[in-house]
Design a protein around this motif. Structure first.
Motif, PDB file in Angstrom:
ATOM      1  N   GLY A 121       0.826  -1.215   0.000  1.00  0.00           N
ATOM      2  CA  GLY A 121       0.000   0.000   0.000  1.00  0.00           C
ATOM      3  C   GLY A 121       0.852   1.254   0.000  1.00  0.00           C
ATOM      4  N   ARG A 122       1.926   1.234   0.798  1.00  0.00           N
ATOM      5  CA  ARG A 122       2.808   2.417   0.846  1.00  0.00           C
ATOM      6  C   ARG A 122       3.542   2.587  -0.480  1.00  0.00           C
ATOM      7  NH1 ARG A 122       2.923   0.620   6.063  1.00  0.00           N
ATOM      8  NH2 ARG A 122       4.721  -0.735   5.788  1.00  0.00           N
ATOM      9  N   MET A 123       3.947   1.479  -1.111  1.00  0.00           N
ATOM     10  CA  MET A 123       4.619   1.579  -2.419  1.00  0.00           C
ATOM     11  C   MET A 123       3.683   2.217  -3.435  1.00  0.00           C
ATOM     12  SD  MET A 123       6.506  -2.129  -2.400  1.00  0.00           S
ATOM     13  CE  MET A 123       6.945  -2.237  -4.113  1.00  0.00           C
ATOM     14  N   LYS A 124       2.435   1.777  -3.435  1.00  0.00           N
ATOM     15  CA  LYS A 124       1.462   2.330  -4.401  1.00  0.00           C
ATOM     16  C   LYS A 124       1.208   3.812  -4.108  1.00  0.00           C
ATOM     17  CE  LYS A 124      -0.563   0.209  -7.065  1.00  0.00           C
ATOM     18  NZ  LYS A 124      -0.272  -0.052  -8.480  1.00  0.00           N
ATOM     19  N   ALA A 125       1.089   4.158  -2.831  1.00  0.00           N
ATOM     20  CA  ALA A 125       0.846   5.572  -2.477  1.00  0.00           C
ATOM     21  C   ALA A 125       2.014   6.439  -2.939  1.00  0.00           C
ATOM     22  CB  ALA A 125       0.640   5.687  -0.967  1.00  0.00           C
ATOM     23  N   GLU A 126       3.225   5.940  -2.795  1.00  0.00           N
ATOM     24  CA  GLU A 126       4.395   6.717  -3.260  1.00  0.00           C
ATOM     25  C   GLU A 126       4.344   6.929  -4.762  1.00  0.00           C
ATOM     26  OE1 GLU A 126       7.993   4.828  -1.935  1.00  0.00           O
ATOM     27  OE2 GLU A 126       7.382   5.079   0.157  1.00  0.00           O
ATOM     28  N   GLN A 127       3.918   5.888  -5.500  1.00  0.00           N
ATOM     29  CA  GLN A 127       3.810   6.028  -6.962  1.00  0.00           C
ATOM     30  C   GLN A 127       2.817   7.135  -7.324  1.00  0.00           C
ATOM     31  OE1 GLN A 127       2.681   2.080  -8.070  1.00  0.00           O
ATOM     32  NE2 GLN A 127       4.770   1.407  -8.407  1.00  0.00           N
TER      33      GLN A 127
END
Ligand code: SF4
Ligand code: SF4
Length: 412
Positions: free
Chosen positions: A346-352
């Motif tokens: 989820g954090r990886m996607k939010a950073e994207q």
């Protein structure tokens, strides 16, 4: 024969894998861990070992299967066309049959979320929690869960049982799948879909006798429960010309499991109606909107063009976030069973999303939307592409932006 259910992975499904490893870089759990048993190839090998009797179907095998997000990115990448999603559903059914007590947390959550009355009661508590600002005092998981939900209604605003007529003679009757969490938590998405379909000339019904689509039951290995739910829905939607589903996870399941050609994902319906000239378009505004492709769109149904064409018709410029379609980590009840891995993704996607600098991101699946809102910084809107379209062309009112919370001690 080690398998015991009619849904077990077949020899043909398992033998289709030539172990080339081309799927490995596309697999989120392999990318996070580098562990072969957390890869598609490793999971297929484990299934083959159980099928041949060289490995017992025990808790260790169950964990290998249940660490999979069922995102099907491997299936989309596989040159040998291994039907990984189907094989994994079969493996989960076997795990559920062999180890009925070991997966209690997921199973209880799966059964509860499929019951509208329980979801509605939870919604009432969550709505109260949002109003009184309870998020600050709640423990971690509940706090992030409350943050991920949209602003919830105080009272039930269910659309189940409602009928919506177009301005002129209807071109056909569309039945809308209400869904387990879509109806209480994503009412604005349903209302936008109904507004768009009636504007295009459809009569829209939301049949009272319908139930959960069965996706969660299938993912948890409860294939017989999923079949019962499909039978109920087949009866409820018997009189309609088209079943429209505005949640990617539900549409992927219903297209693949029994309700057949009558089912269409909402973004496919709206893109088709736009192409037929039945709906209004807005000139380009230059406003950029991020597009988060749900795995159940991108990998399971190969739907990628439609959300972008809907956003373009609304005058927006779609911005791709994730060309290789990495799962956001929501994955049904995965965040309940594997909160750490789900949170990492989820954090990886939010950073994207944040790197693109967009002020809003379009997502056509409730789980992804909750996951994005949980991990994105405040101020980035997450909404269904049909909702953004309906607002942009004036078919529904845009929401009133929430005022940012004033910092403690600030002068008004
Ligand atoms: S699942 Fe497909 S891509 Fe992955 S190792 Fe097997 S054949 Fe290769
Ligand atoms: S479905 Fe997703 S998590 Fe599971 S093996 Fe395939 S790519 Fe990996």
């Amino acid at each position: 024969m080690p398998w015991s259910t009619p849904w077990a992975p077949t020899d043909a499904e398992l033998h289709a894998c030539v172990e080339c490893g081309l799927c490995l870089p596309h697999c989120p759990t392999f990318r996070l861990t580098g562990d072969e048993t957390a890869s598609p190839r490793g999971r297929l090998n484990a299934m083959s070992a159980v099928a041949s009797g060289s490995l017992p179907l025990d808790v260790a095998v169950a964990e290998v299967m249940e660490f999979c997000l069922q995102c099907r990115a491997c299936e989309a990448a596989c040159p040998s066309l291994v039907p990984f999603g189907r094989a994994m559903e079969g493996a989960r059914a076997e795990v559920a049959a062999a180890l009925p007590r070991s997966r209690l947390r997921r199973r209880v959550a799966g059964r509860w979320i499929a019951r509208r009355g329980i979801v509605r009661t939870a919604t009432l508590f969550a709505a109260v929690g949002q109003r009184v600002g309870a998020r600050r005092w709640l423990p971690g998981r509940l706090r992030t869960g409350l943050r991920g939900l949209r602003r919830l209604p105080w009272r039930s605003q269910s659309l189940v049982g409602s009928i919506h007529e177009p301005a002129g003679s209807p071109i056909a009757t569309a039945g809308l799948l209400a869904g387990c969490v879509m109806d209480p938590w994503f009412g604005p998405v349903h209302r936008a879909v109904i507004a768009v379909l009636t504007a295009a000339g459809y009569r829209v019904v939301v049949p009272a006798g319908q139930t959960c689509c069965g996706a969660l039951a299938t993912h948890e290995g409860r294939a017989a429960d999923a079949q019962r739910l499909a039978d109920t829905n087949r009866t409820a939607f018997a009189g309609v010309d088209l079943i429209v589903v505005d949640a990617a996870g539900c549409s992927a399941h219903l297209v693949g499991h029994g309700l057949g050609p009558k089912v269409e994902d909402g973004v496919v319906t709206v893109a088709r109606l736009l192409a037929e000239g039945r709906l209004p378009q807005r000139p380009p505004t230059g406003e950029r909107i991020g597009v988060q492709d749900a795995c159940h769109h991108r990998h399971a149904q190969r739907i990628t063009a439609e959300p972008r064409s809907i956003l373009r018709a609304a005058g927006f410029t779609p911005v791709d976030l994730d060309p290789d379609g990495l799962c956001c980590g929501a994955a049904g009840l995965y965040s309940v069973a594997h909160p750490e891995t789900s949170g990492q993704l989820g954090r990886m996607k939010a950073e994207q999303v944040e790197l693109t600098g967009v002020a809003a991101v379009a997502s056509a699946n409730p789980g992804c939307e909750i996951q994005l809102r949980t991990h994105l910084r405040e101020g980035i809107r997450v909404a269904h592409p049909i909702e953004l379209y309906a607002e942009a062309v004036g078919l529904v009112a845009a929401p009133i932006p929430r005022r940012p919370r004033r910092a403690r001690g600030a002068v008004p």
